[in-house]
Motif scaffolding. Structure first.
Motif, PDB file in Angstrom:
ATOM      1  N   THR A  44       0.806  -1.038  -0.108  1.00  0.00           N
ATOM      2  CA  THR A  44      -0.187  -0.095  -0.147  1.00  0.00           C
ATOM      3  C   THR A  44       0.772   1.301   0.080  1.00  0.00           C
ATOM      4  O   THR A  44       0.287   2.241  -0.143  1.00  0.00           O
ATOM      5  CB  THR A  44      -0.767   0.209   1.207  1.00  0.00           C
ATOM      6  N   LEU A  46       2.433   3.222  -2.112  1.00  0.00           N
ATOM      7  CA  LEU A  46       2.581   3.652  -3.365  1.00  0.00           C
ATOM      8  C   LEU A  46       3.729   4.215  -3.953  1.00  0.00           C
ATOM      9  O   LEU A  46       4.328   3.951  -5.007  1.00  0.00           O
ATOM     10  CB  LEU A  46       1.332   4.247  -4.081  1.00  0.00           C
ATOM     11  N   MET A  76      -3.107  -4.159  -2.249  1.00  0.00           N
ATOM     12  CA  MET A  76      -3.663  -3.177  -3.275  1.00  0.00           C
ATOM     13  C   MET A  76      -5.096  -3.920  -3.908  1.00  0.00           C
ATOM     14  O   MET A  76      -5.720  -3.057  -4.533  1.00  0.00           O
ATOM     15  CB  MET A  76      -2.698  -2.762  -4.235  1.00  0.00           C
ATOM     16  N   MET A  79      -8.531  -3.690  -1.755  1.00  0.00           N
ATOM     17  CA  MET A  79      -9.141  -2.215  -1.460  1.00  0.00           C
ATOM     18  C   MET A  79     -10.441  -2.347  -1.088  1.00  0.00           C
ATOM     19  O   MET A  79     -11.074  -1.571  -0.143  1.00  0.00           O
ATOM     20  CB  MET A  79      -8.711  -0.994  -2.579  1.00  0.00           C
ATOM     21  N   TYR A  82     -11.271  -3.141   2.459  1.00  0.00           N
ATOM     22  CA  TYR A  82     -10.597  -2.363   3.658  1.00  0.00           C
ATOM     23  C   TYR A  82     -11.535  -1.272   3.687  1.00  0.00           C
ATOM     24  O   TYR A  82     -12.140  -0.876   4.886  1.00  0.00           O
ATOM     25  CB  TYR A  82      -9.260  -1.824   3.094  1.00  0.00           C
ATOM     26  N   ARG A  83     -12.205  -0.823   2.570  1.00  0.00           N
ATOM     27  CA  ARG A  83     -13.365   0.258   2.558  1.00  0.00           C
ATOM     28  C   ARG A  83     -14.478  -0.251   3.124  1.00  0.00           C
ATOM     29  O   ARG A  83     -15.225   0.494   3.853  1.00  0.00           O
ATOM     30  CB  ARG A  83     -13.475   1.015   1.036  1.00  0.00           C
ATOM     31  N   ALA A 177      -7.400   5.709   7.416  1.00  0.00           N
ATOM     32  CA  ALA A 177      -7.667   5.747   5.903  1.00  0.00           C
ATOM     33  C   ALA A 177      -7.524   7.487   5.587  1.00  0.00           C
ATOM     34  O   ALA A 177      -7.628   8.297   6.358  1.00  0.00           O
ATOM     35  CB  ALA A 177      -9.291   5.624   5.637  1.00  0.00           C
ATOM     36  N   ARG A 178      -6.733   7.550   4.732  1.00  0.00           N
ATOM     37  CA  ARG A 178      -6.241   8.851   4.219  1.00  0.00           C
ATOM     38  C   ARG A 178      -7.501   9.545   3.455  1.00  0.00           C
ATOM     39  O   ARG A 178      -8.473   9.036   2.991  1.00  0.00           O
ATOM     40  CB  ARG A 178      -4.944   8.591   3.353  1.00  0.00           C
ATOM     41  N   ASP A 180      -7.769  10.509   0.434  1.00  0.00           N
ATOM     42  CA  ASP A 180      -8.175   9.725  -0.861  1.00  0.00           C
ATOM     43  C   ASP A 180      -9.064   8.424  -0.472  1.00  0.00           C
ATOM     44  O   ASP A 180      -9.297   7.795  -1.587  1.00  0.00           O
ATOM     45  CB  ASP A 180      -7.022   9.661  -1.636  1.00  0.00           C
ATOM     46  N   THR A 182      -7.565   5.768   0.686  1.00  0.00           N
ATOM     47  CA  THR A 182      -6.633   4.507   0.922  1.00  0.00           C
ATOM     48  C   THR A 182      -6.060   4.270   2.213  1.00  0.00           C
ATOM     49  O   THR A 182      -5.894   5.133   3.090  1.00  0.00           O
ATOM     50  CB  THR A 182      -5.242   4.908   0.167  1.00  0.00           C
ATOM     51  N   THR A 184      -4.428   2.778   5.601  1.00  0.00           N
ATOM     52  CA  THR A 184      -3.007   2.672   6.250  1.00  0.00           C
ATOM     53  C   THR A 184      -2.366   1.477   6.579  1.00  0.00           C
ATOM     54  O   THR A 184      -3.196   0.473   7.069  1.00  0.00           O
ATOM     55  CB  THR A 184      -2.749   3.757   7.330  1.00  0.00           C
ATOM     56  N   CYS A 188      -4.740  -2.242   7.518  1.00  0.00           N
ATOM     57  CA  CYS A 188      -4.821  -3.248   6.594  1.00  0.00           C
ATOM     58  C   CYS A 188      -4.026  -4.480   7.570  1.00  0.00           C
ATOM     59  O   CYS A 188      -4.795  -5.740   7.134  1.00  0.00           O
ATOM     60  CB  CYS A 188      -3.700  -2.889   5.393  1.00  0.00           C
TER      61      CYS A 188
END
Length: 462
Positions: A44, A46, A76, A79, A82-83, A177-178, A180, A182, A184, A188
């Motif tokens: 993750t 990136l 990745m 995702m 995770y959401r 979560a950032r 955007d 994604t 952390t 995860c």
């Protein structure tokens, strides 16, 4: 309980020795209990994760023979999962949206540092009964923070270090979560360990501070906790953390340097673990013996000389034909036509070699034209010894071509010419190999073969 372990590297560089040891211990623990070993790529990050680093990890694991039973799983590619969990935590009040900007968080921490307090997020956006939250900025996407417990402690019995307790007040509300969306790292890891039903987390002790955060997240998910074991780091010979300045630290540097995977596995197994005084053992023995009770709590020290010694053992005990397949590609300038069988030559030369490269270098004396130093020839190819060499070359036509018969012939020639062994052996070595140091001369002569020995001796006497 079925034991399920995992190796979860971040592909931000090569597979280093510390990571390889962690993978080996997690793999062996699963194998010992007939469990499952999982490979998970935590990609993750990136900015730093690369396909090349992923391939380096896969190559290193393949070279070591640490086969995974499930995976590789890539974060990745998870995702959506995770959401889903972030939404779940937001819905049940275990997480919240935080609109504090990075500049505001840094200013907050600077005030705390100046006051002598531990820098941490102050919970400005954390919901609480009767609390009025600040107005939501219209132009700012929030992060999602985890509601870390405000009091109490996190305690676990570490499988290596023993009981560890960390107060919840030492941890602030972790961003999970950032802006955007994604997720952390710690979030995860907790979700993956839960979803993959990991029973034992074996990893480096640089993760000790991550463990209470992950435990609290797992509690919020209602998940069963794995057991944790944190391995002490590996130090260089100078007592500092192993790094590039200590030489090769990427696993894939070692096959290029002529090390065998069996030797590397055996050596890594002894870095922080022991079974009595055993130094050399197979992976089958290691799996049978391995447990976490005999792991050292102290850092292990990497010793290149010890690794070379272990590699020498495995070279000496590897089948000559198998070694020939590994060594031949390293002999780029070798002349194999009409030369001795490579496996037999390696069998003669491998005893003192610490690496396959050393085996190749030593064995080359059978596969190149000798170019003896002129000064050495003058010193050893004397008029007194030339008649003995000529007789030796003549008798090569009829002698039984075996090491024992050649040794007997050498003694007879020495006696008839009143010479001592070095007086004959040195010029023989020079004319046949171009060098003064070789294994036993009778064994070397037998390997070269009758016609090549005669040809080189007669050419040298012209």
């Amino acid at each position: 309980m079925i034991v399920r372990t995992r190796f979860a590297p971040s592909p931000t560089g090569y597979l280093h020795l510390g990571g390889a040891r962690t993978a080996l211990f997690a793999w062996a623990y699963a194998r010992h209990f007939g469990g499952t070993f999982i490979l998970r790529i935590e990609d993750t990050d990136l900015e730093r994760s690369t396909p090349q680093a992923v391939q380096a990890i896969l190559d290193g694991m393949a070279w070591l023979g640490l086969q995974h039973d499930e995976g590789p799983f890539y974060q990745m590619q998870r995702m959506d999962r995770y959401r889903e969990v972030v939404a779940q935590l937001l819905a049940n009040g275990s997480a919240y949206h935080c609109y504090s900007s990075p500049a505001e968080v840094e200013a907050m921490r600077e005030r705390q540092r100046l006051a002598g307090d531990k820098p941490r997020y102050d919970g400005a956006w954390r919901p609480a009964p009767g609390k009025t939250l600040p107005p939501v900025p219209a132009d700012r996407q929030p992060v999602v923070r985890f509601c870390n417990p405000l009091d109490g402690e996190v305690t676990w019995i570490d499988l290596v270090k023993g009981p560890i307790t960390i107060a919840n007040r030492e941890m602030d509300d972790l961003v999970i979560a950032r802006p955007d969306g994604t997720p952390t790292y710690n979030f995860c890891v907790a979700v993956d360990d839960s979803d993959m039903e990991i029973t034992h987390v074996i990893r480096g002790d640089d993760h000790v501070n991550n463990t209470p955060r992950q435990i609290n997240i797992l509690h919020a998910l209602g998940a069963k906790l794995p057991e944790y074991g944190h391995l002490p780091m590996i130090l260089g010979t100078d007592g500092e953390k192993l790094s590039k300045r200590h030489g090769a630290v990427s696993v894939m540097d070692y096959p290029a340097q002529g090390f065998l995977p069996e030797a590397m596995l055996n050596y890594l197994a002894r870095l922080g673990w022991s079974h009595g005084d055993e130094e050399i053992f197979s992976m089958a023995q290691f799996i049978e013996w391995f447990d976490l009770d005999h792991l050292s709590k102290s850092p292990a020290q990497f010793n290149p000389e010890k690794l070379a010694w272990v590699n020498n053992h495995y070279i000496k005990h590897t089948d000559d034909a198998q070694l020939a397949g590994l060594v031949r590609p390293l002999m780029v300038d070798a002349q194999f036509d009409g030369s001795p069988d490579l496996a037999r030559a390696i069998g003669l030369m491998k005893e003192r070699a610490n690496t396959l490269i050393e085996v190749a270098s030593a064995t080359m004396l059978f596969y190149r034209q000798p170019q003896p130093d002129a000064a050495l020839l003058t010193q050893h190819l004397t008029e007194a010894v030339k008649p003995a060499l000529a007789e030796f070359a003549t008798r090569c036509e009829t002698v039984e071509w075996s090491k024992a018969a050649i040794a007997a012939m050498i003694k007879e020639v020495l006696t008839s010419h009143g010479l001592k062994m070095p007086q004959l052996a040195m010029p023989l070595r020079l004319l046949l190999t171009g060098q003064l140091q070789t294994p036993a001369i009778d064994a070397v002569i037998e390997l070269f073969g009758r016609s090549l020995v005669q040809k080189r001796l007669l050419n040298g006497l012209e």
